[in-house]
Each structure stands twice: as structure tokens, then as C-alpha cells.
Write an enzyme that holds these catalytic residues in place. Sequence first.
Site, PDB file in Angstrom:
ATOM      1  CE  LYS A  83      -4.042   1.801   2.583  1.00 54.96           C
ATOM      2  NZ  LYS A  83      -4.887   1.578   3.779  1.00 54.96           N
ATOM      3  CB  SER A 158      -8.260   3.260   2.641  1.00 55.77           C
ATOM      4  OG  SER A 158      -7.385   2.660   3.582  1.00 55.77           O
ATOM      5  CB  SER A 182      -8.391   0.466   5.582  1.00 53.46           C
ATOM      6  OG  SER A 182      -9.108   1.678   5.525  1.00 53.46           O
TER       7      SER A 182
END
Lengths: 481, 483
Positions: A83, A158, A182
Site C-alpha cells: 500500500k 482504503s 481498511s
Amino acid sequence: MTDLTDSFPTTAIDIAWNVRNNIVRATEVVERHLAEIERREDDIHAFNLVLADEARERAAEIDDAVSVGRDVGPLAGVPIALKDNMCTRGIPTTCSSKILDGWRPPYDATVVTKLREAGAIVIGKTNLDEFAMGSSTENSAFGPTRNPHDTTRVPGGSSGGSAAAVAAGFAALSLGSDTGGSIRQPAALCGVVGVKPTYGAVSRYGLIAFASSLDQIGPFSTTVADASLLLESISGHDPLDSTSIRQGSLDITRQLDFGVAGLRVGRITDLPEGASSDVVERLEQAFDALRDAGAEIVDVEVPAFTYGLTAYYLIAPAEASSNLARYDGVRFGNRVEAPDTNAMYTATRTDGFGAEVKRRIMLGTYALSAGYYDAYYGRALKVRQRIADDFARAYERADVLLTPASPTVAFHLGDKTSDPMSMYLCDTYTIPSNLTGEPAMSVPFGTGDDGLPVGVQVLAPALQEAMMFRTAAVLEQRVPR
Amino acid sequence: MSDAITSEWTFRGYEMVVGLEVHVELATRTKLFSASPNRFGDEPNTNIDPVTLGLPGALPVLNRQAVELAMRLGLAVNCTVQRSTFARKNYFYPDMPKAYQISQYDEPICIDGWLDLPDGFRVGIERAHLEEDTGKSTHVGGTGGRIHGSEHSLIDFNRAGVPLVEIVSRPDIRTPEQAKAYVSELRAILVAVGASDAKMEEGSMRVDANVSVRLPGAEFGTRCEIKNVNSVRSVGRAIEYEAQRQVGMLEAGESIRQETRHWDETDGRTHTLRSKEDADDYRYFQEPDLVVVDPDPEWIERVRFSLPVLPAARRVLLAAATGQRPDAEAILVVTDRDQDAYVLAVAAAGGDASRALVHVKEAFADEGARPSVPAAALATLTRMEIDGELTATQAKQVLAELAAGGGGDARAIAAAKGFEAMDASELETMVDAAIAAQPEAWAKYCSGEGKALGALVGAVMKESRGQADGKAVTALLERRRDA
């Protein structure tokens, strides 16, 4: 990613075993994944940056090391996507925000260092909702990521890029961060395994903070066993993170096959409503599957569960408002020039932050302000404690708990972007674990409406990852067809 | 000196009420939350790292040595060491890279202590808490180095993250002299326990003063906080000025506004910096990147037992050995120079402590805790004085020689200089000669004109080439006159 007649390894465990034993070359593993990225990335947009050259170089190093008989680590040759809120030395790290455009961190996050030591190959930096604020990856300054199962739909967020990267076969593993769901929510929507470990089990050093008391890094993978291997590789005390727990890495894999016979699995009777019927149906089947495997299903109450969302949307923005105040265009990232310094700050922030980030900075600043602290932030902290107390009571009667990971299957792009509250409700079932610091994971469990993946969430007390994974492993074996 | 401290300060019937907030930089090897060196005077922006610069993803890790030094100083001023936490003090300023300062807020590590001034006046200490320093801004162009009107500003982050302890006194101080004595005593303690070098001129010790005035017995008045007080002398001047300013306002029928004021050393005044209404809302909340600091009792006791003898106790020891008051000037000066142990060593070597104290105070201002003259040599010198073998003047000359040579044999030096105790009859002959030579002076002296004594004694000293003991000569003259 490869057709079923092809015996080329796809799971992290298989790849690493084959690479370590000189059966498959890491370079070939990398080329196959890069080819898959080449084929579908334009449609999915999982990555902010694909590190093709770096991955090839690293793979060659690993192959050389294998050829001279060196131990190359438990994740040898396994492509992993990160990420893009985890710092990578010399490699752009953006949080999918314009405000960090052009910044190359001078250091690696602790998880990146651990992955390298374990022999993994970082293949790219994945897209996310800006600063990890969102549940669809539509808040990225670089455009949304799409769900590999249906590219008209979101991958969740996310950590949508990391979930999509694994679901699409771009990487065998990925790392996400989970502040309110997330990792788990996008894992559910993309049909992969996603784990939020116990707070402090994995170092946050080099993870760009959203809400420091809630943020935790965790794995995505296609199998429960792969997630276990990855979590073992990245967990353990880090002297650079004061909140990291003072113990060695988690010990999970050895217990993966212990089953659930005798385990007490809790059903939360006062769980907030809102889950769609297909999701509820899969959850019931999950209870049945575990009962069939020898678990005892017990009813528990967690009355404060329902207040989690409210408390979260005070605590997380409050911390974020403090964490994001440093982005001023002076020392790093993007700067919008203006006639004087104050105008430069304003112009930089106006241009650099997206709408959701600005909304949360304002929310959080307000919640902490003199005269409002007690009514908002202070009260939220009390609710947080009450939720923890309620869970502690529930865990006196149950060893693990089961809930939906997401209220629905993947929704269409644009469905919730005009209504922040509807987006926030995506995290109803995941938020409490962040508030308590306890581990939780989403494991794929069949499909729901439109044939889209459904995830079941397994929750466990702090540091009881092994028990949580045992439960997930049983569910994985008993997925409804 | 003691009189000065205890004397009342009043101005047109008002008394001052002062509390001091003293910031000291701790003498740690590294910064409060990172491994960069804590060192003053290096090339700007060399002692930096991701934590110091507040780079995204960097996390603070508390420096154990800083905690221990905070405990040392807290215990030295009689505080209780307690479970403590850190908070974020949010405000935006260019020299504050994270846009928040990590500081202890509602749960400081040290609380409820006190500090006794040399004259015995006790000043309460409310708390002593850990926090990180900011970077240092330099404003270029414009006037006086102020940001207003400057062309650009430079920031040095070497100081950012340096560990500070803020020591907050209770509003017990009532005179400028007490304030100065408090700062001096605190400084001496900080140095003695090794917590800080406490150099006000280098900024490693900084004082803010909260000043209000009231009629004795009345409620506390509205206070103003005075910043930029950079020396012990300024502490006295600034609060004196400020208290008088406030009394002036009250007498003119105005009320005092709670505000922060800047002490200007050059014009000797305080000026408004910002009023309470302009004060930032710091939006404090507990720092989520750090954990609770809860020193266990064993650690606290270990630190307590490792404390050195503190200046106050050392002054009492020195006073006892020399027969002086603990707050006598020589005692204060010599202890402040860390030369008290040396004086005691002279006494232990058979010397006279009282004379040694005087010599050390007068002659060793530039020497450190271990003067170059061996204690035994000074002991011999003071014995010779006591035994009348050397006059005070001679002793000074011998001491100067000892100091120049870094030691030596006092007796040999005295002999080489021809300093020998004068035979009593020899001295009497000289005195009689002086009386005979100056009959007018003698007559005046006998009629009670004390001034005439000088001429007679001077004549004897000249005749003896300075070897006569002035006191002995005077005694002889008195005896002749009274006979």
C-alpha cells in the site's frame, strides 16, 4: 492468474518453496506477475507505481543466492505489493495524495525491511483512498481502483489497490493498513483473505499515519496459510515503534490445522443491523460450517458495538487533524508557490488535499477544540473504553466471534461518493476491533448478489491470532459452493 | 546577602507575586525521541533524522536517559516521581516540524517538590515535566532579529527534539532577590546532579516569569507571563519592572490584562507579545505514538541514592567547618565554584578552614573544582599565618607563587622571600624608632587622632620591608600609648 493446467505455483507458500529449492526461478515468478499486470492493470489500476526493474533485479539476486546455496528466507521470490502509505527508501510514497507528490522517503518502513530479509520482492506500490480515508479507493488523487471481479465496481478501501492486486494475481501477497476496516472490507469485496492484527503486533514505523492509535499494518493473500506466513514475517517487536508489543513474531502457522473442535464461537445477538440478506445468509452458513467442524456456537452481547462508528468518527479524525498538520509544502512533497509563506501554506493545502481529507481534518480539529473536547473527543474515548469492556465480557463466553466483514458485496463506482455517511457505514462491523486493538480478519466465504465475493469476519481477543486463523482455516475449507 | 533576600519588596504598598517556569535542556547524548546527537553549536541541520524532521511515517521513541535525568532533578528538588504520560500540543509554527510539540501535560513525571533558598526561604515546586525543544529560527534582514520586517528566516533543526524539562514553581516568590536566588540555586542543583549544563547564555536554561501584584493579604492579581529573560540579573530586573508597571496601571485605575510579554534587555521594559484572547487552542490529547512512563519504585530509589550531596548541604558543611553562616557570601561563591571540597581538604590536611576559605574565594576565581595548589600546601600556608609566621600580605604573596608554580613548599617559598617571623624585640626597636622619628604623628595619635596611626605603622612596615605584621605593630603602638 495462470490456467489450471499450468502447475506453476501461485500461492506464496508454493512460490517460496519452489524458489528455495531451486525448482522455480524468482525471475520467472516476477515475469509472470509482471505479464499479468501488463495484461489487466489498465482496467484495474491497482498500482500507483509498478517497480518492474527493481523487482527483476531483486529476483536475480535471489536466484543467484539460491544457486550458491544461501538461505533466501521464508518468502523467497514472492512478489508483494505495498500500500502506498508505507515508506520505501528512494521510491515515491504518495498516500495517493497530491500533497506528497514527488516525495521519496529517505528510509524504509520496518515492514519493508522485514520483507526484504524474508526474501520477498516488492513489485509495486498500490492505490488507496487518500491518506487511507475512505472505503472504496475512490478518494485517491490518482483515480479509483476497480474490482477485479467486476470492473464497474469498487474494490473497497482504503487498501483497495492491495486487495485488487492480490485478487487479480498481480502479486501473491500484499500489505494494507487498517484503521477502521481498511484491510478487511476490501478483502471481503475482492474475495481475498485480509487480516488486521492485534494493535502493536506489527511495527508502524514508516507507515504514514492516519489515526495513530488505530492504524495497523496487515496482510492480504489468497489463502489463510499465506496470510499466516506473511504475518509471522512482519510481526514482532520493533524498537523504533514504542507501541509495538514487546514479544517475538506471532506464532500461527504451526496451529493452523488444529481445527475448531471445542472452540466457542460467539454470535453477537445485538449486532447493528444493515447487512444485506446475501451477506447474512453466508454468515449463518459460516456458523453452521463451524458447528459441523466441532465448534460450539454461543450467543453473546456486545451492547456498545453499535456506538463504534460514532466514536470512531471522532477519534480517527481528531488524530488525523494532528497527524496531517505537518503537510505544509516546506520540507517535503508538493508545494504550490505563492507570494508569501502563509499564502503558500494555504495554496499547498487547498490544492494538495482532497475533499474527504479536508472534511476529516475539520471534523477532528473541531472535536479537539477547547470547549468541545469533553463533549466529543473525551466522550468518544469513554465509548471506546466501554466497547473494550463489552468485548472483554463477550470473550469470557466465546473464544472467537463471527460477524460480516462488509454489510454488502462490492458496490458500483460512484454509488456512495455523494453521501459520506453511506460510505462510513461500510465499516460498521470492522471499526470496533480497531477501537479495542484486537485482531480481526476477513476470510472469503462464497458469493452473494451478482456472484460477487462475500467475506466473513473472525474476531479474537488481543494476541489470539492463532485461534482466529484456525477458525478462518476451517471456513476456508468449508466454503459453500 | 541574606538580608537582601529576605527583605520585603513593596512598591506603593503592593507586593509582587511571582512564579517561575524554568526550561532546561537535559545533558543527554541523544535527543528525546531519536538517536540524533544532542549537541550545541554544530553546523546547522546536521543533527537531524526522520523523527526530528517530522517526516511522514517517523515515530518517536522515548530516551531513557532523559527520563532518568528528569527523575534526578525532580528528586533533587524533593518532587514525587509518578506515572506519567505524553500529550500532543498542537500548534503550527515553522520551527515545529510535526506541527505539534510532544510534551507532558496533565500527568507530568515529577510533582509537588520544593527548593530552599540559601537563606532558608522555601519555594514550592508544582511540577517538572519532559518535553521536546523546537528548532531555532533566525530572522535575516529587518531589525533586531525579529520576524517582523525580516526578509527571510532560516531554521536550524539541530535543537528540535532536544529534551527539555520545564520546572514550574508555585507563586511563592515575593522579591526580585528571591527570584534570582531561586534561579541560581536551581541552576546549581541542575549542574550538581548532572541533569543539565544550565547555561543561560547558550539557552540551555531559559526562564519565564509569571508576575502579578496585590495589596498584602488580598487575592492574587491578574498575572502576566514575561518571556526572554536570559540571565539571572535580567530575572531580577524584568520582574521588578513588570511589578512596578502593574502597580502603576492599578494606581491609574486601569486593570491588568492577562497577556504574554517580552522582556527587552536593551530598553529595560516588557512589551506585549500576545494577549490571552489571541492564545492558541493547543487541542491537547494524549500522544498515541508513545506509551505510559511509569518508573518502578526500584528505579526511582536507585536514582535517589545515586544523587550527589546537593549544594545546600555542601554549604552547611562548609559553613560548619569555617564557622560562617551557610548563606555567607564566601560560602555561596566557593560552593558555586565547586571548591568547597577543596577547602575541606585543606582543613583535613591540618590547615585553617576559615583562612583557606578566604584565600580560595579571593585567589582561585579562575580555578576549577581542583585548584592547582595542592591542599597540603595551602594547609601549611594557613598554619603559618595562624602561628604568626606570615602576615596576611605575605601569605598572599606566597600563595601567588604557589599558584604560579602549581604547588611547591610554602615554607621554602616564604624563606626564599625572606619572610620570617620578626623577633619581638626587633619589632619593638622599630616601633620606638618610628615614634622618635615622627613626634608630631605620635602626639596626634596619643590625643586620639586615629588617622595618625597610619603614618606610624607605615614607617615600621617600610623599615621592615613589609615583613612586619601590621596587627602586631598596631598592638605595640597601642600598648606604648596606654602605658
